[in-house]
Design a protein around this motif. Sequence first.
Motif, PDB file in Angstrom:
ATOM      1  N   LEU A 106     -20.082 -56.299  -7.853  1.00 57.20           N
ATOM      2  CA  LEU A 106     -19.938 -54.851  -7.996  1.00 57.20           C
ATOM      3  C   LEU A 106     -18.783 -54.333  -7.162  1.00 57.20           C
ATOM      4  O   LEU A 106     -18.064 -53.439  -7.573  1.00 57.20           O
ATOM      5  CB  LEU A 106     -21.236 -54.120  -7.644  1.00 57.20           C
ATOM      6  CG  LEU A 106     -22.309 -54.196  -8.714  1.00 57.20           C
ATOM      7  CD1 LEU A 106     -23.546 -53.434  -8.265  1.00 57.20           C
ATOM      8  CD2 LEU A 106     -21.832 -53.682 -10.039  1.00 57.20           C
ATOM      9  N   THR A 110     -15.211 -52.744  -8.872  1.00 59.10           N
ATOM     10  CA  THR A 110     -14.812 -51.380  -8.559  1.00 59.10           C
ATOM     11  C   THR A 110     -13.433 -51.311  -7.926  1.00 59.10           C
ATOM     12  O   THR A 110     -12.957 -50.237  -7.614  1.00 59.10           O
ATOM     13  CB  THR A 110     -15.831 -50.706  -7.623  1.00 59.10           C
ATOM     14  OG1 THR A 110     -15.939 -51.479  -6.434  1.00 59.10           O
ATOM     15  CG2 THR A 110     -17.180 -50.559  -8.280  1.00 59.10           C
ATOM     16  N   TYR A 122     -19.840 -59.011 -24.341  1.00 63.81           N
ATOM     17  CA  TYR A 122     -19.947 -57.553 -24.374  1.00 63.81           C
ATOM     18  C   TYR A 122     -19.855 -57.178 -25.839  1.00 63.81           C
ATOM     19  O   TYR A 122     -18.773 -57.103 -26.416  1.00 63.81           O
ATOM     20  CB  TYR A 122     -18.836 -56.886 -23.564  1.00 63.81           C
ATOM     21  CG  TYR A 122     -18.925 -55.367 -23.567  1.00 63.81           C
ATOM     22  CD1 TYR A 122     -19.963 -54.724 -22.902  1.00 63.81           C
ATOM     23  CD2 TYR A 122     -17.988 -54.592 -24.233  1.00 63.81           C
ATOM     24  CE1 TYR A 122     -20.065 -53.344 -22.900  1.00 63.81           C
ATOM     25  CE2 TYR A 122     -18.072 -53.210 -24.232  1.00 63.81           C
ATOM     26  CZ  TYR A 122     -19.104 -52.593 -23.564  1.00 63.81           C
ATOM     27  OH  TYR A 122     -19.214 -51.213 -23.558  1.00 63.81           O
ATOM     28  N   THR A 139     -30.269 -60.360 -17.965  1.00 66.97           N
ATOM     29  CA  THR A 139     -30.844 -60.092 -16.647  1.00 66.97           C
ATOM     30  C   THR A 139     -31.245 -61.377 -15.941  1.00 66.97           C
ATOM     31  O   THR A 139     -31.111 -61.508 -14.721  1.00 66.97           O
ATOM     32  CB  THR A 139     -32.040 -59.129 -16.778  1.00 66.97           C
ATOM     33  OG1 THR A 139     -31.586 -57.927 -17.407  1.00 66.97           O
ATOM     34  CG2 THR A 139     -32.643 -58.803 -15.432  1.00 66.97           C
ATOM     35  N   GLU A 142     -28.073 -62.643 -14.376  1.00 64.70           N
ATOM     36  CA  GLU A 142     -27.735 -61.863 -13.183  1.00 64.70           C
ATOM     37  C   GLU A 142     -28.667 -62.202 -12.024  1.00 64.70           C
ATOM     38  O   GLU A 142     -28.222 -62.358 -10.883  1.00 64.70           O
ATOM     39  CB  GLU A 142     -27.805 -60.361 -13.458  1.00 64.70           C
ATOM     40  CG  GLU A 142     -27.450 -59.538 -12.234  1.00 64.70           C
ATOM     41  CD  GLU A 142     -27.571 -58.049 -12.440  1.00 64.70           C
ATOM     42  OE1 GLU A 142     -28.379 -57.428 -11.705  1.00 64.70           O
ATOM     43  OE2 GLU A 142     -26.872 -57.488 -13.308  1.00 64.70           O
ATOM     44  N   CYS A 150     -23.210 -59.743 -13.386  1.00 61.44           N
ATOM     45  CA  CYS A 150     -23.577 -58.330 -13.497  1.00 61.44           C
ATOM     46  C   CYS A 150     -23.814 -57.955 -14.955  1.00 61.44           C
ATOM     47  O   CYS A 150     -22.963 -58.170 -15.813  1.00 61.44           O
ATOM     48  CB  CYS A 150     -22.465 -57.470 -12.908  1.00 61.44           C
ATOM     49  SG  CYS A 150     -22.924 -55.745 -12.779  1.00 61.44           S
ATOM     50  N   TYR A 152     -24.394 -55.008 -17.758  1.00 59.73           N
ATOM     51  CA  TYR A 152     -23.989 -53.618 -17.947  1.00 59.73           C
ATOM     52  C   TYR A 152     -24.079 -53.275 -19.425  1.00 59.73           C
ATOM     53  O   TYR A 152     -24.424 -54.106 -20.256  1.00 59.73           O
ATOM     54  CB  TYR A 152     -22.583 -53.381 -17.395  1.00 59.73           C
ATOM     55  CG  TYR A 152     -21.513 -54.255 -18.022  1.00 59.73           C
ATOM     56  CD1 TYR A 152     -20.700 -53.763 -19.039  1.00 59.73           C
ATOM     57  CD2 TYR A 152     -21.327 -55.563 -17.605  1.00 59.73           C
ATOM     58  CE1 TYR A 152     -19.725 -54.556 -19.615  1.00 59.73           C
ATOM     59  CE2 TYR A 152     -20.352 -56.355 -18.169  1.00 59.73           C
ATOM     60  CZ  TYR A 152     -19.550 -55.855 -19.179  1.00 59.73           C
ATOM     61  OH  TYR A 152     -18.599 -56.653 -19.743  1.00 59.73           O
ATOM     62  N   ASP A 154     -25.198 -50.195 -22.470  1.00 58.97           N
ATOM     63  CA  ASP A 154     -26.071 -49.063 -22.780  1.00 58.97           C
ATOM     64  C   ASP A 154     -27.516 -49.473 -22.545  1.00 58.97           C
ATOM     65  O   ASP A 154     -28.236 -49.843 -23.483  1.00 58.97           O
ATOM     66  CB  ASP A 154     -25.844 -48.621 -24.231  1.00 58.97           C
ATOM     67  CG  ASP A 154     -24.399 -48.251 -24.474  1.00 58.97           C
ATOM     68  OD1 ASP A 154     -23.919 -47.341 -23.769  1.00 58.97           O
ATOM     69  OD2 ASP A 154     -23.760 -48.868 -25.335  1.00 58.97           O
ATOM     70  N   ARG A 180     -27.702 -52.498 -11.715  1.00 56.22           N
ATOM     71  CA  ARG A 180     -27.231 -51.200 -12.206  1.00 56.22           C
ATOM     72  C   ARG A 180     -28.356 -50.223 -12.521  1.00 56.22           C
ATOM     73  O   ARG A 180     -28.090 -49.031 -12.654  1.00 56.22           O
ATOM     74  CB  ARG A 180     -26.332 -51.380 -13.419  1.00 56.22           C
ATOM     75  CG  ARG A 180     -25.004 -51.990 -13.032  1.00 56.22           C
ATOM     76  CD  ARG A 180     -24.039 -51.980 -14.191  1.00 56.22           C
ATOM     77  NE  ARG A 180     -22.852 -52.717 -13.846  1.00 56.22           N
ATOM     78  CZ  ARG A 180     -21.673 -52.173 -13.643  1.00 56.22           C
ATOM     79  NH1 ARG A 180     -21.511 -50.880 -13.728  1.00 56.22           N
ATOM     80  NH2 ARG A 180     -20.637 -52.929 -13.357  1.00 56.22           N
TER      81      ARG A 180
END
Length: 196
Positions: A106, A110, A122, A139, A142, A150, A152, A154, A180
């Motif tokens: 994370l 960033t 994705y 999950t 992760e 990670c 991510y 919707d 998240r």
Amino acid sequence: MGIYVGLDIIPQKISQEEWQNVFEETLQLIKAYPFATQNVDNVDGFKRLVLDRTEEQFVEGYGPEEKYWKINGDLESKETGESFTLFSNFERYREFNEDKLKEDILLYLTEEGGGRARKVFYSKTQGKDYHTFLLGIATLIESRFPKFACVYGDISKEQAQKAVEWANSILEKPIALPVRVNYSKLLSTKVREAIV
């Protein structure tokens, strides 16, 4: 516009053996839900799309040491979205030119410009029935590689909770909510970011 599920990793922090173990765990989840793979069938010279149950497959020309699975939807609803593919050979995820990596994905994502972690997938589920169960697979990855993977897209906390409950009913070692949607973990990450 669509509804997505994504998974990024920091490949230099994950070994082939660790990845192979997690790949085998994903197969447990695939067997527990009627995920579907879209294939092309040839009947009397005419091509047609068919949905088959998702299973591990072998990469042609690589022998039994390289396997993969592909998910496009589920057999119950017969609804599909885009392809989600996972390979057992971790070398497929090492192919990018970034040398400097941080210890926490994370924080890494960033950074100014971001996007230097390696995307595993994705793609759009379009919010179809299999969305939550695919989220359970992402999950799992992760959870097995905290800081280096990670999830991510919707996703809501409620979907993530359902995904984790489902996965934990199957897996021997439990998994946690994605960072998240786990606000206490996300906050501790943001605190680390402010200090760094």
